[in-house]
Design a protein around this motif. Structure first.
Motif, short mmCIF file in Angstrom:
data_model
loop_
_atom_site.label_atom_id
_atom_site.label_comp_id
_atom_site.label_asym_id
_atom_site.label_seq_id
_atom_site.Cartn_x
_atom_site.Cartn_y
_atom_site.Cartn_z
N VAL A 258 -0.65 6.96 7.23
CA VAL A 258 -0.93 8.04 6.29
C VAL A 258 -1.43 9.27 7.04
O VAL A 258 -1.04 10.41 6.75
N TRP B 201 1.21 4.25 -2.75
CA TRP B 201 0.98 5.64 -2.35
C TRP B 201 2.15 6.53 -2.78
O TRP B 201 1.96 7.66 -3.24
N ARG C 128 0.83 -1.21 0.00
CA ARG C 128 0.00 0.00 0.00
C ARG C 128 0.87 1.26 0.00
O ARG C 128 0.57 2.23 -0.70
N THR D 277 4.25 14.06 2.14
CA THR D 277 3.15 13.40 1.43
C THR D 277 3.49 13.32 -0.05
O THR D 277 4.22 14.16 -0.58
#
Length: 261
Positions: free
Chosen positions: A231, A47, A43, A242
């Protein structure tokens, strides 16, 4: 521990002499990290696609002192970021599940040594050299009903989770307090004097049964919680880390073809 880029770290900028070396996010931890290849690691890789390489450095059975030892082997202090040595931009440190074994168990690490080992990793010269931003993750609670044995207890593990949280506060680092996240989902409230969820002194927790595969390691749902909460920590405490704030290592295809937006 977080530092702002300076001229000495100009390699971070996409116009630097080495713009095509992917920076890294290293996940350092024990078996909970090692077993996350198809879940958390995947994941995060999606991202941070085209921005950071996500590297799983989980070591089954390892404790925090072992983590410090292996860190010095795969991340030597003289590894200056360059055209061939990528910068380790982010690192999660996720130990404590094994350290928290009860005294007498071979994996048990006394609480003060556990704390010292976390600080040794955080302050390692290599991390300073790479200007690495560290995120601590506390060990999750355990479920004594699933574990069966007495090598780990809910109460003993809680002490190590609280210690990791305190280390993060003392070192001014972002912390994913996974213990509290899981416990709140299981109905625990701060200040409660009731027996901890996961303890055999409390009713069996269906929530912990869903988050934990065997009372210690995480189930798929547990890893999903870790990803979402990590996150959230990055977005709230490290917004500059980010994906939307990080440049792609290689240009977008439209830029390659000179297509104007």
């Amino acid at each position: 521990m977080s530092h702002s880029p300076t001229q000495s770290t100009s390699f971070l900028h996409p116009t630097s002499p080495h713009p095509n070396v992917y920076p890294q996010l290293i996940l350092l931890g024990d078996s909970i990290t090692q077993l996350s290849t198809l879940t958390l690691t995947a994941r995060l890789s999606e991202w941070y696609s085209r921005r950071l390489d996500v590297i799983n450095r989980g070591f089954s059975g390892y404790t925090a002192p072992m983590g410090h030892e292996v860190l010095q082997q795969f991340f030597p202090a003289d590894s200056v970021p360059s055209q061939t040595v990528p910068r380790v931009q982010l690192m999660t440190i996720f130990f404590g599940a094994n350290d928290a074994c009860v005294p007498g168990h071979p994996q048990h690490v006394p609480l003060q040594r556990y704390i010292a080992s976390l600080k040794d990793m955080i302050c390692h010269p290599a991390l300073k050299l790479h200007d690495t931003q560290v995120i601590l993750i506390t060990p999750p609670p355990v479920d004594e009903y699933q574990l069966g044995g007495r090598d780990r207890t809910a109460e003993h593990t809680a002490k190590y989770a609280h210690a990791a949280l305190q280390v993060g506060r003392e070192c001014n680092l972002p912390v994913l307090d996974l213990w509290t996240v899981f416990m709140r989902r299981a109905g625990w409230t701060e200040g409660s004097t009731s027996a901890l969820a996961g303890s055999k002194d409390a009713p069996r927790s269906e929530v912990l049964g869903e988050l934990l595969e065997d009372g210690l390691h995480l189930a798929t749902e547990g890893y999903e919680v870790v990803f979402c909460e990590l996150v959230k920590v990055i977005e709230q405490e490290l917004p500059e880390q980010t994906p939307k704030r990080l440049p792609m290592v290689f240009p977008d295809w439209k830029d390659k073809l000179g297509i104007q937006p």
